[in-house]
Write a protein that holds these residues in place. Structure first.
Motif, mmCIF file in Angstrom:
data_model
loop_
_atom_site.group_PDB
_atom_site.id
_atom_site.type_symbol
_atom_site.label_atom_id
_atom_site.label_comp_id
_atom_site.label_asym_id
_atom_site.label_seq_id
_atom_site.Cartn_x
_atom_site.Cartn_y
_atom_site.Cartn_z
ATOM 1 N N LEU A 250 0.827 -1.206 0.000
ATOM 2 C CA LEU A 250 0.000 0.000 0.000
ATOM 3 C C LEU A 250 0.865 1.261 0.000
ATOM 4 C CD1 LEU A 250 -2.776 -1.108 2.529
ATOM 5 C CD2 LEU A 250 -3.101 -0.618 0.095
ATOM 6 N N GLN A 251 1.991 1.191 0.701
ATOM 7 C CA GLN A 251 2.912 2.326 0.702
ATOM 8 C C GLN A 251 3.508 2.535 -0.685
ATOM 9 O OE1 GLN A 251 3.422 4.491 3.012
ATOM 10 N NE2 GLN A 251 5.130 5.602 2.075
ATOM 11 N N LEU A 252 3.859 1.442 -1.357
ATOM 12 C CA LEU A 252 4.365 1.525 -2.729
ATOM 13 C C LEU A 252 3.312 2.153 -3.645
ATOM 14 C CD1 LEU A 252 6.458 0.814 -4.956
ATOM 15 C CD2 LEU A 252 5.348 -1.430 -5.123
ATOM 16 N N HIS A 253 2.060 1.738 -3.472
ATOM 17 C CA HIS A 253 0.968 2.310 -4.272
ATOM 18 C C HIS A 253 0.831 3.812 -4.050
ATOM 19 C CE1 HIS A 253 -3.031 3.541 -5.394
ATOM 20 N NE2 HIS A 253 -3.387 3.634 -4.118
ATOM 21 N N ARG A 254 0.873 4.231 -2.795
ATOM 22 C CA ARG A 254 0.710 5.654 -2.498
ATOM 23 C C ARG A 254 1.825 6.490 -3.134
ATOM 24 N NH1 ARG A 254 -1.458 3.558 2.484
ATOM 25 N NH2 ARG A 254 0.623 3.342 3.368
ATOM 26 N N THR B 25 0.836 9.358 -15.054
ATOM 27 C CA THR B 25 -0.589 9.018 -15.025
ATOM 28 C C THR B 25 -0.789 7.514 -15.201
ATOM 29 O OG1 THR B 25 -1.179 11.176 -15.949
ATOM 30 C CG2 THR B 25 -2.821 9.420 -16.113
ATOM 31 N N LYS B 26 -0.058 6.947 -16.142
ATOM 32 C CA LYS B 26 -0.146 5.503 -16.364
ATOM 33 C C LYS B 26 0.348 4.729 -15.147
ATOM 34 C CE LYS B 26 1.046 1.929 -19.735
ATOM 35 N NZ LYS B 26 1.785 1.618 -20.987
ATOM 36 N N GLN B 27 1.422 5.235 -14.509
ATOM 37 C CA GLN B 27 1.944 4.590 -13.304
ATOM 38 C C GLN B 27 0.898 4.597 -12.199
ATOM 39 O OE1 GLN B 27 4.627 2.830 -12.841
ATOM 40 N NE2 GLN B 27 5.936 3.576 -11.194
ATOM 41 N N ALA B 28 0.180 5.694 -12.073
ATOM 42 C CA ALA B 28 -0.864 5.788 -11.050
ATOM 43 C C ALA B 28 -1.985 4.788 -11.308
ATOM 44 C CB ALA B 28 -1.415 7.216 -11.002
ATOM 45 N N VAL B 29 -2.391 4.675 -12.568
ATOM 46 C CA VAL B 29 -3.442 3.709 -12.924
ATOM 47 C C VAL B 29 -2.981 2.281 -12.640
ATOM 48 C CG1 VAL B 29 -4.793 2.751 -14.825
ATOM 49 C CG2 VAL B 29 -4.458 5.212 -14.671
ATOM 50 N N LEU B 30 -1.749 1.970 -13.015
ATOM 51 C CA LEU B 30 -1.229 0.608 -12.828
ATOM 52 C C LEU B 30 -1.091 0.261 -11.350
ATOM 53 C CD1 LEU B 30 1.488 0.560 -15.646
ATOM 54 C CD2 LEU B 30 -0.647 -0.727 -15.600
ATOM 55 N N SER B 31 -0.638 1.220 -10.542
ATOM 56 C CA SER B 31 -0.482 0.947 -9.112
ATOM 57 C C SER B 31 -1.843 0.755 -8.447
ATOM 58 C CB SER B 31 0.284 2.078 -8.437
ATOM 59 O OG SER B 31 -0.458 3.285 -8.456
ATOM 60 N N ALA B 32 -2.815 1.574 -8.835
ATOM 61 C CA ALA B 32 -4.163 1.427 -8.276
ATOM 62 C C ALA B 32 -4.806 0.124 -8.716
ATOM 63 C CB ALA B 32 -5.029 2.620 -8.695
ATOM 64 N N ALA B 33 -4.633 -0.222 -9.979
ATOM 65 C CA ALA B 33 -5.169 -1.492 -10.490
ATOM 66 C C ALA B 33 -4.506 -2.679 -9.804
ATOM 67 C CB ALA B 33 -4.966 -1.570 -12.003
ATOM 68 N N TYR B 34 -3.231 -2.532 -9.465
ATOM 69 C CA TYR B 34 -2.509 -3.595 -8.739
ATOM 70 C C TYR B 34 -3.117 -3.822 -7.354
ATOM 71 C CZ TYR B 34 1.243 -5.521 -5.810
ATOM 72 O OH TYR B 34 1.972 -6.267 -4.918
ATOM 73 N N GLN C 121 -9.870 3.643 2.310
ATOM 74 C CA GLN C 121 -8.883 3.390 1.249
ATOM 75 C C GLN C 121 -9.565 3.066 -0.074
ATOM 76 O OE1 GLN C 121 -6.836 0.283 3.379
ATOM 77 N NE2 GLN C 121 -5.103 1.626 3.890
ATOM 78 N N ALA C 122 -10.708 2.371 0.006
ATOM 79 C CA ALA C 122 -11.450 2.049 -1.212
ATOM 80 C C ALA C 122 -11.984 3.325 -1.868
ATOM 81 C CB ALA C 122 -12.595 1.093 -0.897
ATOM 82 N N ASP C 123 -12.440 4.255 -1.040
ATOM 83 C CA ASP C 123 -12.919 5.526 -1.586
ATOM 84 C C ASP C 123 -11.783 6.319 -2.220
ATOM 85 O OD1 ASP C 123 -15.489 4.980 -0.782
ATOM 86 O OD2 ASP C 123 -15.312 6.059 1.133
ATOM 87 N N ASP C 124 -10.605 6.275 -1.599
ATOM 88 C CA ASP C 124 -9.437 6.958 -2.170
ATOM 89 C C ASP C 124 -9.049 6.344 -3.515
ATOM 90 O OD1 ASP C 124 -9.366 8.612 0.009
ATOM 91 O OD2 ASP C 124 -7.791 7.484 1.060
ATOM 92 N N LEU D 122 -8.822 6.571 -9.436
ATOM 93 C CA LEU D 122 -9.078 5.930 -10.731
ATOM 94 C C LEU D 122 -10.071 6.733 -11.566
ATOM 95 C CD1 LEU D 122 -9.206 2.218 -9.519
ATOM 96 C CD2 LEU D 122 -7.497 3.217 -11.044
ATOM 97 N N HIS D 123 -11.035 7.348 -10.919
ATOM 98 C CA HIS D 123 -11.990 8.178 -11.659
ATOM 99 C C HIS D 123 -11.310 9.405 -12.262
ATOM 100 C CE1 HIS D 123 -16.065 6.645 -9.898
ATOM 101 N NE2 HIS D 123 -15.294 5.663 -10.337
ATOM 102 N N ASN D 124 -10.294 9.892 -11.572
ATOM 103 C CA ASN D 124 -9.609 11.093 -12.052
ATOM 104 C C ASN D 124 -8.630 10.790 -13.182
ATOM 105 O OD1 ASN D 124 -10.933 12.799 -10.271
ATOM 106 N ND2 ASN D 124 -9.365 12.585 -8.678
#
Length: 445
Positions: free
Chosen positions: A372-376, A390-399, A420-423, A428-430
């Motif tokens: 989760l820290q890596l994702h943040r 932007t792509k990195q953010a999508v991939l980390s969230a999808a992970y 965390q689910a809301d975050d 992802l919506h953004n």
């Protein structure tokens, strides 16, 4: 003055067969040829005029001295050979292919007829030496003409199957090594030819258990795959071939392959096929360890593999931070995380019972907090003219979303809480609004 193209166009059917014989003659006189290329007639002519760069194998043409100068020139313009390389003029390819196919199919038909005759002879009491001699001769004709045909059309399955049939009946080690050499020759100019890769796997299957230096052959296969993968990017067939050979490797060889392929993978982070190969190696070692009957030995093997997994996770994290926005790296981490939690940590929970259950749950909790820290850290979208962050953010969230879904189903563990689910949903919506319905579906399950 007539050009080389005009002369080639005037080539008759009889002359096409004659030029095919020249090709077969070159291949037989120079068995060390390791690369074939198809070049423009003008390049063939330029090479033939430069005596310092190669040779036209003039001994091949000595028997043609009685022919017209134009006939000899046609043959000279068809091929170039030098430094164990063979160049074939592109203008002669259609004629050569038709001639090679005709010769091969005729030889194959005769071979089938003689095969039936040979079977009847073996069933009877009389042994006809003439049939045996004719059978051996036509067998060599099939080998010679199929080789020429496959150099011109590497996907001609009937030719490959004919060579398999002869190889299976003879069971000759030298013949099998010749098959590897032929497929290497074809892959030198067509590195994604599936028939050639499949033929190599068949040869290795024939050699398994019969060849003392199989480990050395597998090592050469790995080197060949890396060489061709460097030459032909995203070569799935090459890496799939290498993955299929894992079944013949010992544990030490698999560990060696894992270490050796690491440098290549680190320089080609977009090539998911290489990471798939590493996953195949790791899964094979893990499966072998799990099948161990002795519990003490099994636990020791799994413990050693846990170290391998941890090193792979750390190395993967380094690559993710260094190379922003590469999907192959995140997919590889999905595999590593699921296997780490489900098979490695789960194994010790099952084998040791309640004694280590609490310790393993704590270990898993620490692992997930790190993820989760890596994702943040990877979900911070910096101002940039490129969309890598932007792509990195999508991939980390999808992970994280993938881990949440898989852990909930398999291990009954909640990876993210409601906040965390809301975050995750907001992020992802953004950054990827076109898939909002998909994100909402997974976050609700």
């Amino acid at each position: 003055m007539a050009t080389a193209t005009t002369k080639a166009a005037a080539c008759s059917e009889e002359e096409a067969f004659d030029i095919l014989d020249q090709l077969i003659d070159i291949l037989e006189r120079h068995p060390l040829i390791d690369e074939v290329g198809f070049v423009h007639p003008s390049q063939i002519q330029a090479l033939s005029e430069d005596v310092n760069t190669g040779s036209l194998s003039t001994e091949v043409f000595q028997k043609d001295e009685v022919l017209d100068n134009n006939d000899v020139q046609k043959k000279r313009l068809a091929f170039w050979h030098g430094d164990d390389k063979l160049g074939i003029s592109t203008h002669f390819l259609p004629l050569l292919y038709i001639a090679a196919k005709h010769k091969f199919m005729a030889a194959l038909m005769n071979y089938r007829i003689l095969t039936e005759a040979s079977k009847k002879q073996m069933d009877g009491d009389d042994q006809d030496i003439g049939i045996s001699h004719a059978f051996s001769k036509i067998e060599m004709e099939v080998i010679r003409h199929s080789k020429a045909l496959l150099l011109l059309c590497g996907d001609f399955g009937t030719a490959w199957n004919a060579r398999k049939y002869i190889g299976t009946s003879k069971q000759n080690l030298l013949l099998f090594m010749d098959e590897l050499q032929l497929s290497t020759l074809i892959l030198s100019f067509a590195p994604k030819t599936e028939c050639a890769w499949s033929h190599r796997r068949w040869v290795i299957k024939m050699l398994a258990g019969k060849c003392a230096n199989l480990e050395e052959i597998l090592e050469q296969e790995s080197l060949l795959v890396e060489k061709l993968a460097e030459k032909s990017k995203m070569n799935y067939r090459a890496w799939n071939h290498r993955s299929r050979l894992v079944a013949y490797m010992s544990k030490q060889q698999m560990l060696h392959e894992l270490a050796k392929s690491r440098n290549w993978a680190g320089l080609h982070v977009a090539d998911s096929s290489c990471f798939h190969y590493r996953r195949r190696l790791m899964l094979r070692m893990l499966d072998d360890a799990m099948k161990e009957q002795d519990l003490i030995v099994c636990n020791a093997e799994v413990e050693s593999l846990s170290v391998v997994w941890k090193e792979e996770l750390d190395w993967n994290e380094v690559l993710i931070r260094r190379y922003i926005g590469h999907e192959a790296l995140w997919f590889h981490r999905r595999f590593l995380s699921i296997c780490w939690a489900e098979k490695l940590i789960g194994h010790f929970s099952i084998s040791n019972g309640d004694e280590t259950l609490g310790h393993n749950e704590n270990h898993l909790s620490v692992f997930m907090e790190h993820e989760l820290q890596l994702h943040r850290q990877c979900s911070i979208v910096q101002d940039s003219e490129f969309d890598d962050y932007t792509k990195q953010a999508v991939l980390s969230a999808a992970y994280i979303l993938y881990l949440h879904t898989q852990f909930s189903e398999r291990l009954r563990i909640q990876v993210v809480d409601k906040r965390q689910a809301d975050d995750l949903r907001t992020l992802l919506h953004n950054v990827c609004p076109e898939k909002n319905s998909l994100w909402d579906y997974f976050l609700q399950t």
